[in-house]
Write an enzyme that holds these catalytic residues in place. Sequence first.
Site, mmCIF file in Angstrom:
data_model
loop_
_atom_site.group_PDB
_atom_site.id
_atom_site.type_symbol
_atom_site.label_atom_id
_atom_site.label_comp_id
_atom_site.label_asym_id
_atom_site.label_seq_id
_atom_site.Cartn_x
_atom_site.Cartn_y
_atom_site.Cartn_z
ATOM 1 N N ARG A 254 -13.859 25.518 -10.855
ATOM 2 C CA ARG A 254 -13.372 25.670 -12.229
ATOM 3 C C ARG A 254 -12.761 27.047 -12.490
ATOM 4 O O ARG A 254 -12.197 27.291 -13.551
ATOM 5 C CB ARG A 254 -14.523 25.430 -13.217
ATOM 6 C CG ARG A 254 -15.157 24.068 -13.056
ATOM 7 C CD ARG A 254 -16.327 23.913 -14.000
ATOM 8 N NE ARG A 254 -15.871 23.836 -15.357
ATOM 9 C CZ ARG A 254 -15.520 22.708 -15.967
ATOM 10 N NH1 ARG A 254 -15.578 21.569 -15.313
ATOM 11 N NH2 ARG A 254 -15.116 22.726 -17.195
ATOM 12 N N ASN B 89 -17.263 28.620 -21.883
ATOM 13 C CA ASN B 89 -16.115 27.921 -21.300
ATOM 14 C C ASN B 89 -15.305 27.362 -22.462
ATOM 15 O O ASN B 89 -15.834 26.585 -23.253
ATOM 16 C CB ASN B 89 -16.603 26.780 -20.387
ATOM 17 C CG ASN B 89 -15.475 25.878 -19.943
ATOM 18 O OD1 ASN B 89 -14.355 26.322 -19.769
ATOM 19 N ND2 ASN B 89 -15.770 24.594 -19.771
ATOM 20 N N GLY B 90 -14.036 27.770 -22.541
ATOM 21 C CA GLY B 90 -13.191 27.283 -23.634
ATOM 22 C C GLY B 90 -12.359 28.415 -24.198
ATOM 23 O O GLY B 90 -12.205 29.465 -23.572
ATOM 24 N N GLU C 117 5.634 15.866 -5.429
ATOM 25 C CA GLU C 117 4.239 16.165 -5.103
ATOM 26 C C GLU C 117 4.156 17.057 -3.855
ATOM 27 O O GLU C 117 3.341 17.987 -3.794
ATOM 28 C CB GLU C 117 3.466 14.848 -4.906
ATOM 29 C CG GLU C 117 2.039 14.957 -4.426
ATOM 30 C CD GLU C 117 1.106 15.737 -5.353
ATOM 31 O OE1 GLU C 117 1.494 16.100 -6.466
ATOM 32 O OE2 GLU C 117 -0.027 16.023 -4.909
ATOM 33 N N LYS D 246 2.410 20.692 -3.714
ATOM 34 C CA LYS D 246 1.311 20.972 -2.783
ATOM 35 C C LYS D 246 1.628 22.186 -1.924
ATOM 36 O O LYS D 246 0.788 23.054 -1.722
ATOM 37 C CB LYS D 246 1.106 19.734 -1.907
ATOM 38 C CG LYS D 246 -0.246 19.290 -1.618
ATOM 39 C CD LYS D 246 -1.057 18.561 -2.633
ATOM 40 C CE LYS D 246 -1.130 19.085 -4.004
ATOM 41 N NZ LYS D 246 -1.735 18.177 -4.951
ATOM 42 N N GLU E 101 1.400 25.454 -4.081
ATOM 43 C CA GLU E 101 0.070 25.920 -4.500
ATOM 44 C C GLU E 101 -0.796 26.322 -3.314
ATOM 45 O O GLU E 101 -1.624 27.220 -3.439
ATOM 46 C CB GLU E 101 -0.638 24.920 -5.414
ATOM 47 C CG GLU E 101 -0.995 23.607 -4.808
ATOM 48 C CD GLU E 101 -1.640 22.640 -5.798
ATOM 49 O OE1 GLU E 101 -2.299 23.068 -6.742
ATOM 50 O OE2 GLU E 101 -1.478 21.433 -5.594
ATOM 51 N N HIS F 22 24.721 17.686 -6.709
ATOM 52 C CA HIS F 22 25.092 18.133 -8.060
ATOM 53 C C HIS F 22 24.651 19.569 -8.338
ATOM 54 O O HIS F 22 24.566 19.980 -9.484
ATOM 55 C CB HIS F 22 24.517 17.172 -9.108
ATOM 56 C CG HIS F 22 25.049 15.777 -8.965
ATOM 57 N ND1 HIS F 22 26.360 15.451 -9.244
ATOM 58 C CD2 HIS F 22 24.463 14.638 -8.516
ATOM 59 C CE1 HIS F 22 26.552 14.162 -8.993
ATOM 60 N NE2 HIS F 22 25.417 13.648 -8.553
ATOM 61 N N LYS G 293 -9.342 24.190 -11.007
ATOM 62 C CA LYS G 293 -9.171 22.741 -10.913
ATOM 63 C C LYS G 293 -9.131 22.054 -12.283
ATOM 64 O O LYS G 293 -8.402 21.098 -12.465
ATOM 65 C CB LYS G 293 -10.289 22.144 -10.068
ATOM 66 C CG LYS G 293 -9.969 20.735 -9.627
ATOM 67 C CD LYS G 293 -10.708 20.347 -8.400
ATOM 68 C CE LYS G 293 -10.307 18.964 -7.954
ATOM 69 N NZ LYS G 293 -8.944 18.910 -7.401
HETATM 70 C C1 F6R Z 1 -2.358 20.011 -8.160
HETATM 71 C C2 F6R Z 1 -3.345 19.765 -9.187
HETATM 72 C C3 F6R Z 1 -2.925 19.869 -10.616
HETATM 73 C C4 F6R Z 1 -3.619 18.776 -11.455
HETATM 74 C C5 F6R Z 1 -3.318 18.993 -12.941
HETATM 75 C C6 F6R Z 1 -3.930 17.911 -13.794
HETATM 76 O O1 F6R Z 1 -2.902 19.862 -6.892
HETATM 77 O O2 F6R Z 1 -4.474 19.493 -8.902
HETATM 78 O O3 F6R Z 1 -1.549 19.812 -10.765
HETATM 79 O O4 F6R Z 1 -3.152 17.540 -11.037
HETATM 80 O O5 F6R Z 1 -3.831 20.235 -13.346
HETATM 81 O O6 F6R Z 1 -5.314 17.852 -13.622
HETATM 82 P P1 F6R Z 1 -6.140 16.586 -14.081
HETATM 83 O O7 F6R Z 1 -5.753 15.450 -13.220
HETATM 84 O O8 F6R Z 1 -7.575 16.985 -13.914
HETATM 85 O O9 F6R Z 1 -5.771 16.339 -15.508
#
Ligand code: F6R
Length: 618
Positions: A27, A107-108, A491, A495, A498, A514, A613
């Site tokens: 997190r 958290n928030g 995607e 990937k 990141e 284009h 995450k």
């Molecule tokens: C990329 C990744 C992020 C999540 C995004 C949405 O690997 O993990 O782009 O997909 O932050 O997260 P969720 O699915 O938890 O809403």
Amino acid sequence: MCGIVGYVGEKKLVPILLEGLHCLEYRGYDSSGIAIHEGQSLNVIKAVGKISKLEEVLNVNGNSTNGKNGSVHCGIGHTRWATHGEPTEINAHPHFDTEENIAVVHNGIIRNYIEVKEKLIKEGTVFKSQTDTEVVVQLIAYNFKQSKSILKAICKSVNELEGSYALAILFKSEHNKIYAVRKESPLVIGIGKKENYLASDTPTLSRFVDKAARLLDNEIAELSKKEVVFYNFKGKKIKKKILRISKSKDILDKRGFKHYLAKEINEQSEVVLTLLQELLPSAEKSVQLDYLKLEPKFLKEVDRILILACGTAYHAGLVGKHVIEKLTSIPVEVQFASEYLNSASLLTKKSLIVGISQSGETADTIAAIKKAISSGATLIGITNRPDSALADMAKNHLIVSRSGVEVSVAATKTFTTQMLVLYLLAVYISETINHEPSTINLLKKELRQLPQLIDQTLAKSEFYQEQIVKYASSKDFVFIGRGINYPIALEAALKLKELSYIHASGYASGEMKHGPIAVLDRGVPVVSIIVPGETYERVIQNSLEAKSRKAPMIAVAVDGDKKVDGIFDTVLHIPPVSEILSPFLTVIPMQFLSYYIAEHLGRDVDQPRNLAKSVTVE
Ligand code: F6R
């Protein structure tokens, strides 16, 4: 973002808090800290960086923090993803009030923290950090001085705060109690024997207990060794449902892989099989989504479907659009949740909203869904977390993607299960409205083959590694695809960025000419996704245009495709597959490409810089 944990009981406290924080590190990992009751005092220990840094500090100060003769039994911990203020020790949680009588982890986001801070400064409070959280603890301290009652001080404070918060609070005067508060940020209470816990998620608690209670918005819990008492924000006692959870230590098990990411990529056939067993146990049966109770009459009249999601989940939504439109002829729009907030809502009572979020907590997605459902449209929620905000909002229209916990910050197996849920939803709607029976029967047979096809693709990982690492020094990558594989190009680029920090873009292959083709030269590898079907010849044509600009050419193509083998410098083969199902396979070499390049460059593949995450800020 940010994870919080708490323990009160007879066991050694610090190891429990650290174990909890390790589970919650996904997190955020900018800094971490703990606050513990020790004798008559309240101690706070913090460190900048990952939990391992906090462990180093705690080892140095070991004697004072592990307690003498088991005297320390009550404490809270936090792992931070910085929002207000840089990741420094001062900004790390827990935060004290000025007199160090109260410690808070949060958290928030407190939206009105500037107003509250100004009010407290006028009253003489001196602030140390730049965080919104310090405002919370100083406000509680201020109200505690007035009311002399902990519960009254908390209730008065939460009524003054705007925003989202899960809080864990220690008061110096209450040796063996933790106060927990929730509004729009997750918080779960773990119920044990002569001990109680709190954490930001259930999997963390499942390491310690088999019973839990989810705090809902505007609720407070008072945890002592003996019991947990629940209150609403008016300070009135309330009753809570206690849920059984399965006790498990699996969450931190890498199953022999070097990284969680490798484990999770390799789990894709397993999670697809689990989901199929649940929702499509046999190709001869219909998809088992009847519990959604979407009446044929309603589905026949659906005017449009709006998919809302962010990041990888958005890419799964783009794949879903192709499949749903093909199988049901219902128009589908996919929007970034954060963008939908600023756009006109054209939904009606006949519309369907599909909200996709692995965590079920993403603030943008939750806010967008709130706006969308105000139109009266029906929400279907797709999440990996049945205990999340999205699950609560979707209620009976919830599809859990059953991927197991995904620890690595980059989404891999959950992308695959999100796609699979969307395919199954498309089949379900199509079957209910009796739209394309022959296509559906064939597709169901093919879907049942997926675990095997995915396994065969995963088995090629070493081959992918050999082929890919030679490109690791590139400063830029371009990924191209068409139709159902255009989202896979997006995607793949996400990937790679990141995980490796290499810049990468994904394009619809027809768009290259284009404009984007201008970036190509010998230093920019182009990765083309080419599978037999409607898009095949055109993607080859667009790839040849890139090859003429001297770009190193990589393809993802099916075994035995001689034409592709003759054109490209490197071919990452996948087993033969139909175009409609190909995203499940084409994404796998892309995930390995990002993983192996990042690993080759020495990146932290499970916890890339600047990320977290669960993105619980808008
Ligand atoms: C990329 C990744 C992020 C999540 C995004 C949405 O690997 O993990 O782009 O997909 O932050 O997260 P969720 O699915 O938890 O809403």
